[in-house]
Write a protein that holds these residues in place. Sequence first.
Motif, mmCIF file in Angstrom:
data_model
loop_
_atom_site.group_PDB
_atom_site.id
_atom_site.type_symbol
_atom_site.label_atom_id
_atom_site.label_comp_id
_atom_site.label_asym_id
_atom_site.label_seq_id
_atom_site.Cartn_x
_atom_site.Cartn_y
_atom_site.Cartn_z
ATOM 1 N N ASP A 1 -15.597 -3.674 0.068
ATOM 2 C CA ASP A 1 -15.833 -3.953 1.587
ATOM 3 C C ASP A 1 -15.587 -2.629 2.330
ATOM 4 O O ASP A 1 -15.631 -2.430 3.530
ATOM 5 N N LYS A 2 -14.639 -1.391 1.713
ATOM 6 C CA LYS A 2 -14.103 -0.479 2.307
ATOM 7 C C LYS A 2 -15.082 0.789 2.175
ATOM 8 O O LYS A 2 -14.504 1.873 2.662
ATOM 9 N N ASN B 1 -15.891 2.576 -2.970
ATOM 10 C CA ASN B 1 -14.553 1.936 -3.246
ATOM 11 C C ASN B 1 -14.903 0.984 -4.434
ATOM 12 O O ASN B 1 -15.096 -0.160 -3.852
ATOM 13 N N GLU C 1 -11.967 -2.149 -3.877
ATOM 14 C CA GLU C 1 -12.268 -2.910 -2.642
ATOM 15 C C GLU C 1 -13.614 -2.680 -1.827
ATOM 16 O O GLU C 1 -13.736 -1.950 -1.065
ATOM 17 N N SER D 1 -4.457 1.474 -1.210
ATOM 18 C CA SER D 1 -3.975 0.313 -1.884
ATOM 19 C C SER D 1 -3.224 0.470 -3.189
ATOM 20 O O SER D 1 -3.718 1.639 -4.066
ATOM 21 N N CYS E 1 0.826 -1.202 0.006
ATOM 22 C CA CYS E 1 0.027 0.038 -0.016
ATOM 23 C C CYS E 1 0.770 1.312 0.025
ATOM 24 O O CYS E 1 1.985 1.095 0.401
ATOM 25 N N ASN F 1 -3.889 -0.738 -5.722
ATOM 26 C CA ASN F 1 -5.003 -1.061 -6.703
ATOM 27 C C ASN F 1 -5.734 0.210 -7.166
ATOM 28 O O ASN F 1 -6.552 0.121 -8.352
#
Length: 166
Positions: free
Chosen positions: A120-121, A115, A118, A29, A20, A31
Motif C-alpha cells: 500500500d506504500k 514496495n 508494504e 520499516s 521503524c 521489514n
Amino acid sequence: MNAFRYLSLALVITILGSACYTFSGISISDNVKTYYVIRFKDNATNAPPTLAQTLTNALDQKVRTEARLVENQVTPDIEFIGTLVDFRVTSEAPRANETTALNRLTVTTAIEYVNNVETDKGWKKNFSHFFDFASTQDLSSVQEAAIQEIVDQIMEYIFNEAFTDW
C-alpha cells in the motif's frame, strides 16, 4: 521515583522506536531490508545518451549511502523503476526587443516506487528540476554542471518521497 519514571519513559521510547528505522528524517520499516534500482529508460528527445544511466547510478548511490538497505536484484523489498521523460531547454525572462535573458534546462523523470513488503506504500510520480543559465552561454558550456545540479536535486526529491513521512 524520578529515576523509575525516566527509565519507564526510555523503555516506551525504545519500544515505539523499534518499529521503524529513523535517521535524519528517514523512516524505513524494519521489514524492508533490500532495494533495487532498475536502469532508467530514456524516453526524452535530445537528452545526452548517458543521462538515463547517470540517473540510475545517482539513485542507486543515494539509496545505498543514505539508507540502511542492501542491493538485491533478484527479490528486492523495494524497487525503483525510472524513466527519463523530458530534457528541454526553454527561453525564460524575455526582454522588450524579443531577446531572451535566460535559458532554462529542465529534466523530468517518472518514478514508480514498488514496495513489495508494504504494497500500500507504492506510488508513481514525476519529478522535475531546472537550471537557469544566461542566454549568452551555449548549453554545452554549462551542461555538465547543470545536469549535476538537476540530478542531485531530483534524487533528493525521490529519496524524500520514498523514505520520509513528510
